[in-house]
Structures are given as structure tokens and as C-alpha cells.
Design a protein around this motif. Structure first.
Motif, PDB file in Angstrom:
ATOM      1  N   ILE A  24      51.053 -58.196  80.109  1.00  0.00           N
ATOM      2  CA  ILE A  24      51.168 -58.049  77.949  1.00  0.00           C
ATOM      3  C   ILE A  24      51.260 -59.155  77.760  1.00  0.00           C
ATOM      4  N   GLU A  25      51.364 -60.408  78.089  1.00  0.00           N
ATOM      5  CA  GLU A  25      51.188 -61.392  77.028  1.00  0.00           C
ATOM      6  C   GLU A  25      49.574 -62.107  77.080  1.00  0.00           C
ATOM      7  N   LYS A  26      48.374 -61.288  78.305  1.00  0.00           N
ATOM      8  CA  LYS A  26      47.765 -62.224  78.304  1.00  0.00           C
ATOM      9  C   LYS A  26      46.595 -61.086  77.904  1.00  0.00           C
ATOM     10  N   ASN A  27      47.056 -60.392  77.134  1.00  0.00           N
ATOM     11  CA  ASN A  27      46.199 -59.224  75.997  1.00  0.00           C
ATOM     12  C   ASN A  27      45.028 -58.753  77.149  1.00  0.00           C
ATOM     13  N   TYR A  28      45.859 -57.937  78.645  1.00  0.00           N
ATOM     14  CA  TYR A  28      45.092 -56.947  78.986  1.00  0.00           C
ATOM     15  C   TYR A  28      44.192 -55.624  77.962  1.00  0.00           C
ATOM     16  N   MET A  39      38.402 -54.432  83.746  1.00  0.00           N
ATOM     17  CA  MET A  39      39.801 -55.063  82.708  1.00  0.00           C
ATOM     18  C   MET A  39      39.614 -56.244  82.915  1.00  0.00           C
ATOM     19  N   THR A  40      40.228 -56.438  81.914  1.00  0.00           N
ATOM     20  CA  THR A  40      40.114 -57.963  81.350  1.00  0.00           C
ATOM     21  C   THR A  40      41.514 -57.987  80.691  1.00  0.00           C
ATOM     22  N   ALA A  41      42.060 -60.080  80.242  1.00  0.00           N
ATOM     23  CA  ALA A  41      42.595 -60.844  79.997  1.00  0.00           C
ATOM     24  C   ALA A  41      42.298 -62.060  79.893  1.00  0.00           C
ATOM     25  N   HIS A  61      46.828 -46.825  83.126  1.00  0.00           N
ATOM     26  CA  HIS A  61      47.778 -48.091  84.162  1.00  0.00           C
ATOM     27  C   HIS A  61      48.847 -48.501  82.965  1.00  0.00           C
ATOM     28  N   LYS A  62      49.357 -49.190  83.205  1.00  0.00           N
ATOM     29  CA  LYS A  62      50.549 -49.449  83.016  1.00  0.00           C
ATOM     30  C   LYS A  62      51.443 -51.185  83.312  1.00  0.00           C
ATOM     31  N   ALA A  63      51.535 -51.828  82.576  1.00  0.00           N
ATOM     32  CA  ALA A  63      51.512 -53.468  83.065  1.00  0.00           C
ATOM     33  C   ALA A  63      53.154 -53.134  83.035  1.00  0.00           C
ATOM     34  N   PHE A  64      52.979 -54.105  84.687  1.00  0.00           N
ATOM     35  CA  PHE A  64      54.611 -54.672  85.121  1.00  0.00           C
ATOM     36  C   PHE A  64      55.129 -56.033  84.432  1.00  0.00           C
ATOM     37  N   GLN A  65      55.497 -56.408  85.175  1.00  0.00           N
ATOM     38  CA  GLN A  65      55.882 -58.024  85.083  1.00  0.00           C
ATOM     39  C   GLN A  65      55.153 -58.891  85.865  1.00  0.00           C
TER      40      GLN A  65
END
Length: 181
Positions: A24-28, A39-41, A61-65
Motif C-alpha cells: 500500500i505504501e508502494k502505491n501498488y 501489477m506495478t508498484a 486483489h488484496k494487499a497484506f503486510q
């Protein structure tokens, strides 16, 4: 830079796990098409041409830690052998390799060495050629006469050498002495 990923499947879906910490912090960003996943980040990119088509509306899609999990809905319940569609191998015309006749090169090299050899080297080449082109009986006679005479006699006659021990014959003006013990 590409990211590592892994995948598994069920009868109705394919789940791709992209190993990316703090996505999330890497703007995926994930874009899913019928036969392609992109997919990009920040600083990362992953593009997969899919083996079979998917139903885009049912994908998520879902982002985890530590990862991003992408779920693709299969269009048909077919088992996927691989995740990616491999590009057809491209045939490349290779340049013709020059083949070398190694036997000819070796014989040419030996002829050059023979011509250049002088003195003792020329004599050794002569003995090598005689030995290599001789019958086993002649080779046996040469080995026996040379070793038993301490290098002073070289005979090619097995009938003569095979009967008894070869006597040492030093060159004229010299005498043969055994090493003192």
C-alpha cells in the motif's frame, strides 16, 4: 525490477501471491485483462501473459503486510499446467560452423616439427616414427633392448633381443659404470 510470485489453483480460481512488503505504501496497482495480469508498484513491475482466459469482473486483489494476493476467476474449470502462456520458440538461423579436420591439422603440425627438428630432436622424432608405425613385436624389441642396455642399444629385431639379456654397449671412447651403492 520484477517481484517474486507464486500461485496455486482450485477448480474455479487461480490465486497469485506476489511477495511485496508494504504494498500500500508502494502505491501498488493491479490491472487484470482476460489473458493478462499486470501489477506495478514503486520500482516494481510484474506482467504475466495468462495460459487461459479469466472472467475479469469476478477477479480481485488484496494487499497484506508482506504480500499482495490476486484472485483470478477461471472462465472454464480447466486445470492449468502452468500460470504463464509461454511464447512460441523463435527459430534463429545460426551461422554455419566451420568444421576442422583435426587429423589433418595434427599431421601438418608433425611435418612442421620434423622439418624444424635438428640434432637430437630430429633423432628422437625418427625413433618415435619408427616405434609408432612398427608391429607390436618390433615395439617389444625396442623397449627390451633400450631398458636392459641402459639406453645404449636400440634394436628392432625381436628374434635376437628375445633370446637373452641385452648387453650394455657404451659409445667408443667411454666406459659403462654402475652406480655405487
Amino acid at each position: 525490477m520484477s517481484v517474486r510470485h507464486d500461485w496455486y489453483q482450485s477448480e474455479t480460481k487461480v490465486v497469485i501471491t506476489v511477495l511485496l512488503k508494504n504494498a500500500i505504501e508502494k502505491n501498488y496497482d493491479v490491472k487484470i485483462e482476460s489473458k493478462k495480469l499486470h501489477m506495478t508498484a514503486d520500482g516494481y513491475e510484474l506482467e504475466i501473459p495468462l495460459l487461459h482466459p479469466v472472467v475479469v469482473e469476478r477477479c480481485s486483489h488484496k494487499a497484506f503486510q508482506t504480500k499482495v494476493e490476486i484472485t483470478l476467476a477461471k472462465e472454464t474449470g480447466v486445470r492449468w499446467e502452468t500460470l504463464e502462456e509461454k511464447a512460441a520458440p523463435v527459430e534463429v538461423a545460426l551461422p554455419k560452423l566451420q568444421t576442422k579436420n583435426w587429423d589433418q591439422l595434427v599431421s601438418e603440425e608433425e611435418k612442421i616439427e620434423e622439418k624444424e627438428a635438428q640434432g637430437e630432436a630430429a633423432l628422437n622424432n625418427l625413433f618415435k616414427r619408427i616405434y609408432s608405425t612398427s608391429s607390436p613385436e618390433v615395439q617389444k624389441a625396442m623397449n627390451k633392448s633400450f631398458s636392459e642396455s641402459g639406453g645404449t642399444v636400440l634394436s628392432t629385431n625381436w628374434n635376437e633381443v628375445g633370446k637373452e639379456k641385452v648387453i650394455v654397449r657404451p659409445p667408443n671412447g667411454t666406459e659403462f659404470r654402475e652406480w655405487e651403492k
